[in-house]
Design an enzyme around this catalytic site. Sequence first.
Site, PDB file in Angstrom:
ATOM      1  N   ALA A   1      -2.328  -5.517  -3.000  1.00 34.37           N
ATOM      2  CA  ALA A   1      -1.436  -5.989  -1.952  1.00 34.37           C
ATOM      3  C   ALA A   1      -1.899  -7.314  -1.353  1.00 34.37           C
ATOM      4  O   ALA A   1      -1.071  -8.172  -1.012  1.00 34.37           O
ATOM      5  CB  ALA A   1      -1.322  -4.929  -0.859  1.00 34.37           C
TER       6      ALA A   1
ATOM      7  N   PHE B   1       0.854  -1.192   0.000  1.00 36.78           N
ATOM      8  CA  PHE B   1       0.000   0.000   0.000  1.00 36.78           C
ATOM      9  C   PHE B   1       0.897   1.251   0.000  1.00 36.78           C
ATOM     10  O   PHE B   1       0.753   2.157   0.812  1.00 36.78           O
ATOM     11  CB  PHE B   1      -0.925   0.018   1.220  1.00 36.78           C
ATOM     12  CG  PHE B   1      -1.673  -1.268   1.450  1.00 36.78           C
ATOM     13  CD1 PHE B   1      -2.859  -1.527   0.773  1.00 36.78           C
ATOM     14  CD2 PHE B   1      -1.186  -2.221   2.329  1.00 36.78           C
ATOM     15  CE1 PHE B   1      -3.550  -2.720   0.989  1.00 36.78           C
ATOM     16  CE2 PHE B   1      -1.869  -3.417   2.552  1.00 36.78           C
ATOM     17  CZ  PHE B   1      -3.056  -3.667   1.880  1.00 36.78           C
TER      18      PHE B   1
ATOM     19  N   CYS C   1      -5.102   3.279  10.180  1.00 34.89           N
ATOM     20  CA  CYS C   1      -5.681   4.606  10.381  1.00 34.89           C
ATOM     21  C   CYS C   1      -7.183   4.512  10.636  1.00 34.89           C
ATOM     22  O   CYS C   1      -7.891   5.518  10.552  1.00 34.89           O
ATOM     23  CB  CYS C   1      -5.396   5.511   9.188  1.00 34.89           C
ATOM     24  SG  CYS C   1      -6.079   4.909   7.622  1.00 34.89           S
TER      25      CYS C   1
END
Length: 436
Positions: free
Chosen positions: A320, A271, A380
């Site tokens: 990914a 990422f 996050c």
Amino acid sequence: MSTSSKPPYPRRSGNRPSGPSSQQQGRGRPHTRPEKPAPDRTSPELGPDGLPQVSLLRRGVERWQGGHPWIYRADLNGDPGLPGGEVVRVTDTRGWFLGKAFYSKHSKISLRWLSFDDVAVDADFFRERLLAADRLRQLALPGEKTYRLVHGEADGLPGLVVDRYGDFLSVQFLVPAMEQRKALIADLLQAQFNPRGIINRSDVGVRNLEGLTPEKGVLRGEHPGPVSFDEGLVKMRADLLEGQKTGAFLDQRENHVMAASYAHGEALDCFSYVGGFALQLATRARHVTAIEISEAASAQLRENAAANKLNNLDVVVANAFDFLRDAVDEGKRFDTIVLDPPSFAKNKDAIPAAVRGYKEINLRALQLLRPGGILISASCTYHVDEQAFEDMLASAAADARRRVQIIERRGAGRDHPVLLNLRETRYLKCFVLRVL
């Protein structure tokens, strides 16, 4: 605020009820009727200073006095009859003054704290809050020219984000009250920091929840095009009009630089976006493979690598999740791996799926690491808190049959302060792990 020592809601006096009715009410305990909001208003109630006045039910008062800066619509004493964007006086149902706040009509978050005191919320108020925010950055990051200048509620300026990129400022106005004061905030920023340009990056979906339309453009001065800034030994570029967030992921800057100190051997960055971690790894590792699904971001990453003369970095355009699964099947091994995916959960309903996604990529990464290898794993997603994230890592390690050490627990940089009692400002988690 009243300085009375009396509790805001004293217990009622009187004898305990007796007889058959007391059995129906719970073995003699007095029956408490549920609190009901007042009828909705068609015109606002005004306080002594002429400002609209909004009263809170008991739960809202407890939340306010407990230090949480948000009050939800269900905790208001009726609809105050306001269009939204106002500075309001906040009281309890008896009229006792509690403070001042921004009011939002469309959001579930109706009130956002400004002050416990009866102060004027004017240009001087915002000027002082901006100066206080900058004083913190000068103390924490002396000499730095790229940082978050204002971090919303954590700096006492709800709904406002300001990032500094050298001579340019990139700003987000996220709630109606700040949107209505956009010109004032721009004028104050121009006067205090004298930037060459102020870019409006309010093109975020959260504005829809506030009844606002996403927008972006130049507020003051000139549009710089891509700007350059330093992260440790690496030079980065950010497009303040087209890049992610306000141009770059400033919350990870200190973690980017930290990653270089752990990088060694064969490294993998998943990422990657435009290379915040990958470029740092390449300053120390023998070779870096960067995985990024976006063609545009991959092209920018290659340009950043070339600009930094890092010839040991290869960019692979791929998903990914697929890359990690295939790498395990192919028996590949790495010495350093970074996982910094986008948020996997936009709301609480998505938490289970998010945890499954985090576990999958971390399990694969742990399977790919050689003994002594380093995994830097970030999230996050504020709906997945630090403990839940650590529990997920422990589960992934167990399934991978690897013994793992925690070397560091990190969060956002010092320019992203965390407000006590507001978990949302502690959204970023970053663990440094070592496989035994």
